[in-house]
Design an enzyme around this catalytic site. Structure first.
Site, mmCIF file in Angstrom:
data_model
loop_
_atom_site.group_PDB
_atom_site.id
_atom_site.type_symbol
_atom_site.label_atom_id
_atom_site.label_comp_id
_atom_site.label_asym_id
_atom_site.label_seq_id
_atom_site.Cartn_x
_atom_site.Cartn_y
_atom_site.Cartn_z
ATOM 1 N N TYR B 13 0.835 -1.200 0.000
ATOM 2 C CA TYR B 13 0.000 0.000 0.000
ATOM 3 C C TYR B 13 0.866 1.245 0.000
ATOM 4 O O TYR B 13 0.616 2.202 -0.715
ATOM 5 C CB TYR B 13 -0.912 -0.019 1.233
ATOM 6 C CG TYR B 13 -1.838 1.154 1.304
ATOM 7 C CD1 TYR B 13 -3.062 1.132 0.641
ATOM 8 C CD2 TYR B 13 -1.491 2.290 2.026
ATOM 9 C CE1 TYR B 13 -3.907 2.203 0.690
ATOM 10 C CE2 TYR B 13 -2.339 3.375 2.081
ATOM 11 C CZ TYR B 13 -3.550 3.332 1.415
ATOM 12 O OH TYR B 13 -4.384 4.396 1.470
ATOM 13 N N ARG B 14 1.920 1.216 0.828
ATOM 14 C CA ARG B 14 2.782 2.403 0.923
ATOM 15 C C ARG B 14 3.629 2.581 -0.327
ATOM 16 O O ARG B 14 3.921 3.687 -0.747
ATOM 17 C CB ARG B 14 3.661 2.303 2.167
ATOM 18 C CG ARG B 14 2.816 2.495 3.420
ATOM 19 C CD ARG B 14 3.641 2.566 4.687
ATOM 20 N NE ARG B 14 2.734 2.696 5.824
ATOM 21 C CZ ARG B 14 2.708 1.886 6.867
ATOM 22 N NH1 ARG B 14 3.560 0.876 6.965
ATOM 23 N NH2 ARG B 14 1.851 2.090 7.836
ATOM 24 N N GLY B 57 -7.160 30.696 9.326
ATOM 25 C CA GLY B 57 -7.169 29.239 9.184
ATOM 26 C C GLY B 57 -5.771 28.677 9.271
ATOM 27 O O GLY B 57 -4.811 29.418 9.503
ATOM 28 N N GLU B 80 -7.947 25.861 15.722
ATOM 29 C CA GLU B 80 -7.787 27.084 14.929
ATOM 30 C C GLU B 80 -8.642 28.220 15.512
ATOM 31 O O GLU B 80 -8.189 29.360 15.602
ATOM 32 C CB GLU B 80 -8.199 26.827 13.474
ATOM 33 C CG GLU B 80 -7.217 25.983 12.677
ATOM 34 C CD GLU B 80 -5.876 26.683 12.455
ATOM 35 O OE1 GLU B 80 -5.813 27.919 12.509
ATOM 36 O OE2 GLU B 80 -4.881 25.966 12.247
ATOM 37 N N GLU B 84 -7.134 31.649 16.767
ATOM 38 C CA GLU B 84 -7.446 32.877 16.030
ATOM 39 C C GLU B 84 -8.229 33.884 16.858
ATOM 40 O O GLU B 84 -8.251 35.063 16.528
ATOM 41 C CB GLU B 84 -8.240 32.538 14.756
ATOM 42 C CG GLU B 84 -7.543 31.567 13.804
ATOM 43 C CD GLU B 84 -6.336 32.192 13.094
ATOM 44 O OE1 GLU B 84 -6.134 33.406 13.210
ATOM 45 O OE2 GLU B 84 -5.590 31.439 12.437
ATOM 46 N N GLU B 135 -2.233 42.153 10.468
ATOM 47 C CA GLU B 135 -3.369 42.823 11.069
ATOM 48 C C GLU B 135 -4.584 41.886 11.093
ATOM 49 O O GLU B 135 -4.759 41.060 10.210
ATOM 50 C CB GLU B 135 -3.698 44.079 10.255
ATOM 51 C CG GLU B 135 -4.371 45.173 11.069
ATOM 52 C CD GLU B 135 -4.895 46.304 10.190
ATOM 53 O OE1 GLU B 135 -5.963 46.836 10.522
ATOM 54 O OE2 GLU B 135 -4.244 46.629 9.184
#
Lengths: 237, 237
Positions: B13-14, B57, B80, B84, B135
């Protein structure tokens, strides 16, 4: 930003590469057959969950070269729907929700951007499942078999979504044939909501939809157990 | 599957690894100030779109080791939001939609799992933007400045979502202080819908919410331009 500094930026950006997730697009494909809500499931031929039922789906195709970052997410959902059903038009398809528990796939980090599709009953006989899958079958959506991964949660989310939307959107018309009787449209509401709808109230609501120009009479009549019934069709503008 | 065959499967798979996308979690953080819907924006300090406004984000943290595939998607959105705004509770947060156009970020393939958050006006003075950004400011949500990436489309999608939800969910209560007058709740509906609400009809609807036990009287009165007004609160069960 000048060409040189952009190149420098990109070199640094790539050098700071961090692990990325795989992104799957899984489909909850629903229809109504014999007054029963059904979901299309595939039997897994591969580890993990080999031999169990799962929602059909596949991986988003991603490119690593500038100018070729792969396919749009919407296009991936349409491609999967086409591959899984053989249907390329006439099917309602909408993004449902993105499922992102860290351990939802035992192999690696996989996010599932789930979509749901509504297949009109008259198109069901045309469904030709393709792709490299085992058995494919329609199952009762409210009493599904054991499902792989978090696919039961994805299915429940889709059922809740259409139950919530049927009263204030046009999705009911995606689950009736092109022409339908009042009783047939009421049956769609009953099946999606899993609850009896009063015929008198539904008839009033239906008449409002006719007055509003959402539905119009169609030619012909439908034979029913009692007298022949008028047929209608949805007016798409 | 035996341990050995699972190992063999995983190795294969890898080896078949294909390019994966980056996944960002972007936030549409909304509040109402002075009867105006506002959105929290950050000024970008980095290429691309340096100097332009963007939704706050960051990237989903993904692990590549078995047993550590990183953080849940929900946890990333909460992290987040905390980073934020500095707010860790009392904020309504919900997944909005996943944006996945192939070329939406010029650097590399990035999917944005957008979320929206509703901040009660009484919490706005407590917002302490953090993180490595330029800002940060509240802007008029309906007349935003030029936005980076596809962030205008994400913002529009959030506005359409709350406009659609305000009539049949409890989200209006996420945009008023803990106690409110009828007029204050009506103002929220007007601001979210961008349309006048008839005061008489709204009062009837409000009274139904009191009868249904969704809202109850709160102690005290609110000083207004005319006579002091009764205050109410939302009853969460």
């Amino acid at each position: 930003m000048s060409g040189t500094s952009e190149k420098r930026f990109l070199a640094r950006y790539r050098a700071e590469a961090f692990p990325r997730p795989s992104v799957a697009v899984d489909l909850v494909i629903l229809t109504i057959v014999d007054c029963e809500l059904r979901v299309l499931l595939v039997e897994r031929k591969e580890h993990p969950f080999r031999g169990e039922w799962a929602l059909p789906g596949g991986f988003l195709r991603v490119g690593a070269k500038r100018g070729d970052f792969g396919e749009d997410l919407d296009a991936a959902a349409e491609r999967e729907l086409r591959e899984e059903t053989g249907l390329s038009s006439g099917v309602y398809l909408e993004q449902l929700y993105t499922f992102g528990k860290a351990n939802r796939d035992p192999r690696t980090r996989v996010l599932s951007v789930a979509h749901y599709a509504l297949v009109r009953p008259d198109l069901v006989p045309l469904v030709r499942p393709g792709g490299d899958v085992g058995e494919v079958a329609w199952h009762e959506a409210r009493r599904p078999p054991r499902l792989a991964f978090d696919h039961r949660e994805i299915l429940q989310t889709a059922l809740a979504r259409i139950r919530g939307k049927i009263d204030y959107t046009d999705i009911a018309f995606e689950l009736v044939p092109p022409t339908f009787t009042i009783q047939e449209l009421r049956a769609v509401h009953e099946v999606v909501k899993g609850a009896h709808q009063d015929p008198g109230n539904f008839r009033k609501r239906f008449e409002r939809m006719v007055e509003d120009g959402l539905i119009e009479r169609a030619p012909g009549k439908r034979l029913t157990a009692s007298k022949p019934a008028r047929v209608y069709r949805f007016r798409r503008e």
